[in-house]
Motif scaffolding. Structure first.
Motif, PDB file in Angstrom:
ATOM      1  N   MET A   2       0.827  -1.195   0.000  1.00  0.00           N
ATOM      2  CA  MET A   2       0.000   0.000   0.000  1.00  0.00           C
ATOM      3  C   MET A   2       0.868   1.254   0.000  1.00  0.00           C
ATOM      4  O   MET A   2       1.858   1.333   0.711  1.00  0.00           O
ATOM      5  N   SER A   3       0.501   2.233  -0.820  1.00  0.00           N
ATOM      6  CA  SER A   3       1.243   3.483  -0.882  1.00  0.00           C
ATOM      7  C   SER A   3       0.486   4.573  -0.139  1.00  0.00           C
ATOM      8  O   SER A   3      -0.715   4.742  -0.311  1.00  0.00           O
ATOM      9  N   PHE A   4       1.206   5.319   0.683  1.00  0.00           N
ATOM     10  CA  PHE A   4       0.618   6.440   1.398  1.00  0.00           C
ATOM     11  C   PHE A   4       1.090   7.777   0.821  1.00  0.00           C
ATOM     12  O   PHE A   4       0.895   8.819   1.434  1.00  0.00           O
ATOM     13  N   ASP A   5       1.714   7.713  -0.337  1.00  0.00           N
ATOM     14  CA  ASP A   5       2.171   8.930  -0.999  1.00  0.00           C
ATOM     15  C   ASP A   5       0.978   9.721  -1.514  1.00  0.00           C
ATOM     16  O   ASP A   5      -0.048   9.156  -1.882  1.00  0.00           O
ATOM     17  N   LEU A   6       1.139  11.029  -1.542  1.00  0.00           N
ATOM     18  CA  LEU A   6       0.106  11.875  -2.113  1.00  0.00           C
ATOM     19  C   LEU A   6       0.171  11.797  -3.637  1.00  0.00           C
ATOM     20  O   LEU A   6       1.245  11.586  -4.209  1.00  0.00           O
ATOM     21  N   THR A   7      -0.977  11.991  -4.280  1.00  0.00           N
ATOM     22  CA  THR A   7      -1.004  12.035  -5.739  1.00  0.00           C
ATOM     23  C   THR A   7      -0.371  13.345  -6.205  1.00  0.00           C
ATOM     24  O   THR A   7      -0.173  14.278  -5.413  1.00  0.00           O
ATOM     25  N   LYS A   8      -0.094  13.443  -7.490  1.00  0.00           N
ATOM     26  CA  LYS A   8       0.459  14.683  -8.041  1.00  0.00           C
ATOM     27  C   LYS A   8      -0.512  15.841  -7.819  1.00  0.00           C
ATOM     28  O   LYS A   8      -0.098  16.963  -7.515  1.00  0.00           O
ATOM     29  N   GLU A   9      -1.811  15.570  -7.955  1.00  0.00           N
ATOM     30  CA  GLU A   9      -2.823  16.607  -7.746  1.00  0.00           C
ATOM     31  C   GLU A   9      -2.827  17.082  -6.285  1.00  0.00           C
ATOM     32  O   GLU A   9      -2.958  18.271  -6.008  1.00  0.00           O
ATOM     33  N   GLN A  10      -2.683  16.138  -5.362  1.00  0.00           N
ATOM     34  CA  GLN A  10      -2.659  16.501  -3.940  1.00  0.00           C
ATOM     35  C   GLN A  10      -1.402  17.287  -3.588  1.00  0.00           C
ATOM     36  O   GLN A  10      -1.454  18.236  -2.806  1.00  0.00           O
ATOM     37  N   GLU A  11      -0.278  16.925  -4.175  1.00  0.00           N
ATOM     38  CA  GLU A  11       0.962  17.677  -3.960  1.00  0.00           C
ATOM     39  C   GLU A  11       0.831  19.088  -4.524  1.00  0.00           C
ATOM     40  O   GLU A  11       1.279  20.056  -3.903  1.00  0.00           O
ATOM     41  N   TYR A  67     -11.943  14.100   0.837  1.00  0.00           N
ATOM     42  CA  TYR A  67     -11.609  14.509   2.201  1.00  0.00           C
ATOM     43  C   TYR A  67     -10.114  14.651   2.444  1.00  0.00           C
ATOM     44  O   TYR A  67      -9.694  15.511   3.212  1.00  0.00           O
ATOM     45  N   LEU A  68      -9.299  13.840   1.827  1.00  0.00           N
ATOM     46  CA  LEU A  68      -7.859  13.981   2.042  1.00  0.00           C
ATOM     47  C   LEU A  68      -7.378  15.340   1.538  1.00  0.00           C
ATOM     48  O   LEU A  68      -6.598  16.021   2.209  1.00  0.00           O
ATOM     49  N   SER A  69      -7.863  15.763   0.394  1.00  0.00           N
ATOM     50  CA  SER A  69      -7.499  17.086  -0.118  1.00  0.00           C
ATOM     51  C   SER A  69      -7.981  18.185   0.818  1.00  0.00           C
ATOM     52  O   SER A  69      -7.278  19.174   1.053  1.00  0.00           O
ATOM     53  N   TYR A  70      -9.170  18.021   1.353  1.00  0.00           N
ATOM     54  CA  TYR A  70      -9.729  18.972   2.325  1.00  0.00           C
ATOM     55  C   TYR A  70      -8.828  19.067   3.555  1.00  0.00           C
ATOM     56  O   TYR A  70      -8.468  20.150   4.007  1.00  0.00           O
ATOM     57  N   VAL A  71      -8.380  17.925   4.058  1.00  0.00           N
ATOM     58  CA  VAL A  71      -7.498  17.895   5.226  1.00  0.00           C
ATOM     59  C   VAL A  71      -6.146  18.533   4.899  1.00  0.00           C
ATOM     60  O   VAL A  71      -5.596  19.292   5.708  1.00  0.00           O
ATOM     61  N   ILE A  72      -5.634  18.276   3.725  1.00  0.00           N
ATOM     62  CA  ILE A  72      -4.367  18.885   3.304  1.00  0.00           C
ATOM     63  C   ILE A  72      -4.498  20.405   3.299  1.00  0.00           C
ATOM     64  O   ILE A  72      -3.621  21.124   3.802  1.00  0.00           O
ATOM     65  N   ALA A  73      -5.584  20.902   2.754  1.00  0.00           N
ATOM     66  CA  ALA A  73      -5.803  22.357   2.690  1.00  0.00           C
ATOM     67  C   ALA A  73      -5.889  22.963   4.088  1.00  0.00           C
ATOM     68  O   ALA A  73      -5.252  23.981   4.376  1.00  0.00           O
ATOM     69  N   VAL A  74      -6.661  22.347   4.968  1.00  0.00           N
ATOM     70  CA  VAL A  74      -6.795  22.858   6.335  1.00  0.00           C
ATOM     71  C   VAL A  74      -5.437  22.829   7.041  1.00  0.00           C
ATOM     72  O   VAL A  74      -5.056  23.779   7.728  1.00  0.00           O
ATOM     73  N   GLU A  75      -4.695  21.763   6.854  1.00  0.00           N
ATOM     74  CA  GLU A  75      -3.370  21.646   7.476  1.00  0.00           C
ATOM     75  C   GLU A  75      -2.428  22.752   7.006  1.00  0.00           C
ATOM     76  O   GLU A  75      -1.714  23.358   7.814  1.00  0.00           O
ATOM     77  N   GLU A  76      -2.435  23.030   5.721  1.00  0.00           N
ATOM     78  CA  GLU A  76      -1.542  24.064   5.193  1.00  0.00           C
ATOM     79  C   GLU A  76      -1.924  25.452   5.700  1.00  0.00           C
ATOM     80  O   GLU A  76      -1.055  26.267   5.991  1.00  0.00           O
ATOM     81  N   ILE A  77      -3.208  25.725   5.818  1.00  0.00           N
ATOM     82  CA  ILE A  77      -3.642  27.021   6.357  1.00  0.00           C
ATOM     83  C   ILE A  77      -3.301  27.105   7.841  1.00  0.00           C
ATOM     84  O   ILE A  77      -2.856  28.146   8.331  1.00  0.00           O
ATOM     85  N   ALA A  78      -3.478  26.006   8.558  1.00  0.00           N
ATOM     86  CA  ALA A  78      -3.184  25.986  10.000  1.00  0.00           C
ATOM     87  C   ALA A  78      -1.707  26.238  10.286  1.00  0.00           C
ATOM     88  O   ALA A  78      -1.372  26.716  11.372  1.00  0.00           O
ATOM     89  N   ARG A  79      -0.843  25.970   9.341  1.00  0.00           N
ATOM     90  CA  ARG A  79       0.585  26.259   9.521  1.00  0.00           C
ATOM     91  C   ARG A  79       0.809  27.744   9.800  1.00  0.00           C
ATOM     92  O   ARG A  79       1.743  28.115  10.495  1.00  0.00           O
ATOM     93  N   VAL A  80      -0.057  28.609   9.228  1.00  0.00           N
ATOM     94  CA  VAL A  80       0.140  30.052   9.404  1.00  0.00           C
ATOM     95  C   VAL A  80      -0.909  30.709  10.286  1.00  0.00           C
ATOM     96  O   VAL A  80      -0.641  31.746  10.886  1.00  0.00           O
ATOM     97  N   ASP A  81      -2.114  30.129  10.369  1.00  0.00           N
ATOM     98  CA  ASP A  81      -3.158  30.752  11.186  1.00  0.00           C
ATOM     99  C   ASP A  81      -4.267  29.758  11.525  1.00  0.00           C
ATOM    100  O   ASP A  81      -5.010  29.322  10.645  1.00  0.00           O
ATOM    101  N   GLY A  82      -4.367  29.443  12.801  1.00  0.00           N
ATOM    102  CA  GLY A  82      -5.392  28.510  13.260  1.00  0.00           C
ATOM    103  C   GLY A  82      -6.797  29.020  13.043  1.00  0.00           C
ATOM    104  O   GLY A  82      -7.713  28.245  12.754  1.00  0.00           O
ATOM    105  N   SER A  83      -6.992  30.324  13.160  1.00  0.00           N
ATOM    106  CA  SER A  83      -8.321  30.903  12.976  1.00  0.00           C
ATOM    107  C   SER A  83      -8.805  30.730  11.537  1.00  0.00           C
ATOM    108  O   SER A  83      -9.959  30.358  11.297  1.00  0.00           O
ATOM    109  N   ALA A  84      -7.948  31.005  10.576  1.00  0.00           N
ATOM    110  CA  ALA A  84      -8.325  30.833   9.170  1.00  0.00           C
ATOM    111  C   ALA A  84      -8.573  29.356   8.861  1.00  0.00           C
ATOM    112  O   ALA A  84      -9.497  29.015   8.114  1.00  0.00           O
TER     113      ALA A  84
END
Length: 144
Positions: A2-11, A67-84
């Motif tokens: 099983m691969s846990f790598d992100l797809t090119k689109e997710q990256e 949902y994985l893409s949604y989580v990736i987006a939230v994680e990246e925003i949380a890196r700079v601002d938890g409120s956003a």
């Protein structure tokens, strides 16, 4: 195996959202927090980027990225601002989610595209009395 790598689109999504967060959110985050303000402009920009309705079918205005893409987006925003990040999470899970999963076909066609595009107007409330969901325009039926 099983691969846990992100797809090119997710990256690509991760890179795009990270750059957006660094350029648009980070410079304003501390000032917004200090002034206890909410930026409608940032929410509209996040909506334009497609961060609301990431798991919603395209026929209702979503991007259907999952949902994985949604989580990736939230994680990246949380890196700079938890409120956003909380704004994106709430807009998806508490705003568009109930309409998408439990709304009638008419409600999905009527409300989902606007909520996806703008990140609202929708809200969630628990008030200790009714413990319920409310969108703009709902009356509060509490007894005085």
């Amino acid at each position: 195996m099983m691969s846990f790598d992100l797809t090119k689109e997710q990256e690509m999504l991760r890179k795009t959202v990270r750059e957006f967060a660094e350029k648009e959110i980070k410079p304003k985050a501390i000032e917004l927090d200090d002034k206890e303000e909410f930026s409608v402009d940032l929410v509209l920009k996040m909506g334009k980027l497609g961060l609301f309705g990431m798991f919603v079918d395209e026929k209702y205005g979503g991007t259907n990225m999952g949902y994985l893409s949604y989580v990736i987006a939230v994680e990246e925003i949380a890196r700079v601002d938890g409120s956003a990040a909380a704004t994106v999470a709430a807009g998806n899970s508490l705003g568009i989610g109930p309409i998408y999963y439990f709304g009638s076909e008419e409600q999905k066609r009527t409300f989902a595209p606007e909520v996806v595009r703008r990140g609202g107007p929708c809200g969630f409330r628990t008030d200790g009395i009714r413990r319920g969901f409310g969108c703009r325009g709902n009356e509060d039926k509490r007894e005085a």
